[in-house]
Design a protein around this motif. Structure first.
Motif, mmCIF file in Angstrom:
data_model
loop_
_atom_site.group_PDB
_atom_site.id
_atom_site.type_symbol
_atom_site.label_atom_id
_atom_site.label_comp_id
_atom_site.label_asym_id
_atom_site.label_seq_id
_atom_site.Cartn_x
_atom_site.Cartn_y
_atom_site.Cartn_z
ATOM 1 N N HIS A 252 0.828 -1.210 0.000
ATOM 2 C CA HIS A 252 0.000 0.000 0.000
ATOM 3 C C HIS A 252 0.863 1.261 0.000
ATOM 4 N N GLN A 253 0.308 2.307 -0.556
ATOM 5 C CA GLN A 253 0.928 3.648 -0.454
ATOM 6 C C GLN A 253 -0.166 4.644 -0.101
ATOM 7 N N SER A 254 0.173 5.599 0.765
ATOM 8 C CA SER A 254 -0.769 6.689 1.013
ATOM 9 C C SER A 254 -0.037 7.971 1.342
ATOM 10 N N ASN A 255 -0.683 9.071 0.974
ATOM 11 C CA ASN A 255 -0.178 10.386 1.357
ATOM 12 C C ASN A 255 -0.783 10.833 2.690
ATOM 13 N N ARG A 256 -1.650 9.984 3.263
ATOM 14 C CA ARG A 256 -2.378 10.338 4.496
ATOM 15 C C ARG A 256 -1.894 9.482 5.672
ATOM 16 N N GLU A 257 -1.494 10.167 6.722
ATOM 17 C CA GLU A 257 -0.940 9.482 7.893
ATOM 18 C C GLU A 257 -1.941 8.464 8.458
ATOM 19 N N TYR A 258 -3.225 8.858 8.549
ATOM 20 C CA TYR A 258 -4.197 7.972 9.199
ATOM 21 C C TYR A 258 -4.362 6.661 8.427
ATOM 22 N N GLU A 259 -4.198 6.709 7.115
ATOM 23 C CA GLU A 259 -4.367 5.462 6.341
ATOM 24 C C GLU A 259 -3.239 4.484 6.668
ATOM 25 N N LEU A 260 -2.028 5.022 6.798
ATOM 26 C CA LEU A 260 -0.896 4.163 7.166
ATOM 27 C C LEU A 260 -1.132 3.557 8.549
ATOM 28 N N ILE A 261 -1.671 4.362 9.457
ATOM 29 C CA ILE A 261 -1.955 3.875 10.820
ATOM 30 C C ILE A 261 -3.012 2.778 10.762
ATOM 31 N N ASP A 262 -4.055 2.997 9.961
ATOM 32 C CA ASP A 262 -5.116 1.982 9.855
ATOM 33 C C ASP A 262 -4.569 0.672 9.296
ATOM 34 N N TRP A 263 -3.645 0.743 8.320
ATOM 35 C CA TRP A 263 -3.067 -0.497 7.771
ATOM 36 C C TRP A 263 -2.202 -1.196 8.813
ATOM 37 N N ILE A 264 -1.518 -0.438 9.646
ATOM 38 C CA ILE A 264 -0.720 -1.063 10.724
ATOM 39 C C ILE A 264 -1.668 -1.775 11.698
ATOM 40 N N HIS A 265 -2.809 -1.143 12.010
ATOM 41 C CA HIS A 265 -3.781 -1.784 12.913
ATOM 42 C C HIS A 265 -4.310 -3.079 12.296
ATOM 43 N N GLU A 266 -4.554 -3.028 10.991
ATOM 44 C CA GLU A 266 -5.035 -4.220 10.276
ATOM 45 C C GLU A 266 -3.958 -5.323 10.349
ATOM 46 N N ALA A 267 -2.701 -4.906 10.144
ATOM 47 C CA ALA A 267 -1.584 -5.871 10.156
ATOM 48 C C ALA A 267 -1.467 -6.560 11.519
ATOM 49 N N ARG A 268 -1.809 -5.860 12.586
ATOM 50 C CA ARG A 268 -1.801 -6.443 13.935
ATOM 51 C C ARG A 268 -2.579 -7.746 14.001
ATOM 52 N N GLU A 269 -3.670 -7.769 13.258
ATOM 53 C CA GLU A 269 -4.585 -8.914 13.307
ATOM 54 C C GLU A 269 -4.188 -10.016 12.332
ATOM 55 N N THR A 270 -3.411 -9.660 11.295
ATOM 56 C CA THR A 270 -3.260 -10.606 10.184
ATOM 57 C C THR A 270 -1.811 -10.943 9.819
ATOM 58 N N ALA A 271 -0.879 -10.014 10.057
ATOM 59 C CA ALA A 271 0.437 -10.130 9.409
ATOM 60 C C ALA A 271 1.525 -10.623 10.354
ATOM 61 N N GLY A 272 2.551 -11.228 9.749
ATOM 62 C CA GLY A 272 3.718 -11.660 10.506
ATOM 63 C C GLY A 272 4.777 -10.570 10.605
ATOM 64 N N GLY A 273 4.834 -9.681 9.612
ATOM 65 C CA GLY A 273 5.865 -8.636 9.617
ATOM 66 C C GLY A 273 5.456 -7.442 8.771
ATOM 67 N N ILE A 274 6.141 -6.346 9.004
ATOM 68 C CA ILE A 274 5.864 -5.102 8.264
ATOM 69 C C ILE A 274 7.172 -4.533 7.723
ATOM 70 N N ILE A 275 7.129 -4.125 6.459
ATOM 71 C CA ILE A 275 8.196 -3.310 5.871
ATOM 72 C C ILE A 275 7.557 -1.946 5.643
ATOM 73 N N ILE A 276 8.212 -0.902 6.109
ATOM 74 C CA ILE A 276 7.603 0.421 5.948
ATOM 75 C C ILE A 276 8.632 1.454 5.522
ATOM 76 N N ASN A 277 8.283 2.172 4.450
ATOM 77 C CA ASN A 277 9.014 3.398 4.126
ATOM 78 C C ASN A 277 8.063 4.542 4.479
ATOM 79 N N PRO A 278 8.232 5.128 5.652
ATOM 80 C CA PRO A 278 7.280 6.148 6.104
ATOM 81 C C PRO A 278 7.487 7.491 5.395
ATOM 82 N N ALA A 279 8.527 7.568 4.546
ATOM 83 C CA ALA A 279 8.863 8.799 3.822
ATOM 84 C C ALA A 279 8.977 9.955 4.824
ATOM 85 N N ALA A 280 8.403 11.114 4.531
ATOM 86 C CA ALA A 280 8.620 12.266 5.413
ATOM 87 C C ALA A 280 8.024 12.063 6.812
#
Ligand code: DQA
Length: 148
Positions: free
Chosen positions: A50-78
């Motif tokens: 995923h890519q987003s220019n909106r901070e809240y969307e990145l946060i929501d995907w991290i919350h989703e990953a909490r429930e489903t994912a084994g790991g996260i790779i993130i380029n948070p850019a600025a």
């Protein structure tokens, strides 16, 4: 252990390939996604990219990953340099987190030297160009391997 990984990209990375190519290169984010998916498949990993220019969307995907994912790779850019909210979100995630920067941020302006996200990241890739993403996928493939 979940074989699903999230690859998250922050603001302006939708312009990868067009944006300051002398710093970020000519590959597009779609190219990066395709390379990560090919490599992940070879290692039996599933990818949500995923890519987003909106901070809240990145946060929501991290919350989703909490429930489903084994790991996260993130380029948070600025947001790397500004966002306590992203750090707080990543602190709720239990698996490995790898922070990726295409450019070598420590060689650039002083304001890019501090990363809030690094307070949580288990590893940081900086200055490997877009190859940093595939190297991070390889690392997660190793970390998420079931114990033999
Ligand atoms: C970046 C580095 C950040 O400082 C910058 O704001 C970005 C991209 C990188 O990938 O090198 O947008 O995270």
């Amino acid at each position: 252990m979940s074989r699903l990984i999230y690859i998250l990209n922050g603001p302006n990375l939708n312009l990868l390939g067009k944006r300051q190519p002398h710093i970020y290169g000519h590959e597009t984010l779609a190219d990066v996604e395709a390379e990560c998916r090919t490599l992940a498949r070879q290692h039996n990993l599933e990818v949500r990219f995923h890519q987003s220019n909106r901070e809240y969307e990145l946060i929501d995907w991290i919350h989703e990953a909490r429930e489903t994912a084994g790991g996260i790779i993130i380029n948070p850019a600025a947001f790397t340099h500004t966002s306590v909210a992203l750090l707080d979100a990543l602190n709720t995630f239990e698996g490995p987190v790898i922070e990726v920067h295409i450019s070598q941020v420590h060689k650039r302006e002083a304001f890019r030297h501090h990363s809030y996200v690094s307070h949580r990241s288990d590893a940081v890739m900086a200055g490997f160009g877009t190859q940093g993403y595939t190297l991070a996928v390889l690392r997660l493939a190793k970390l998420l391997k079931p114990a033999t």
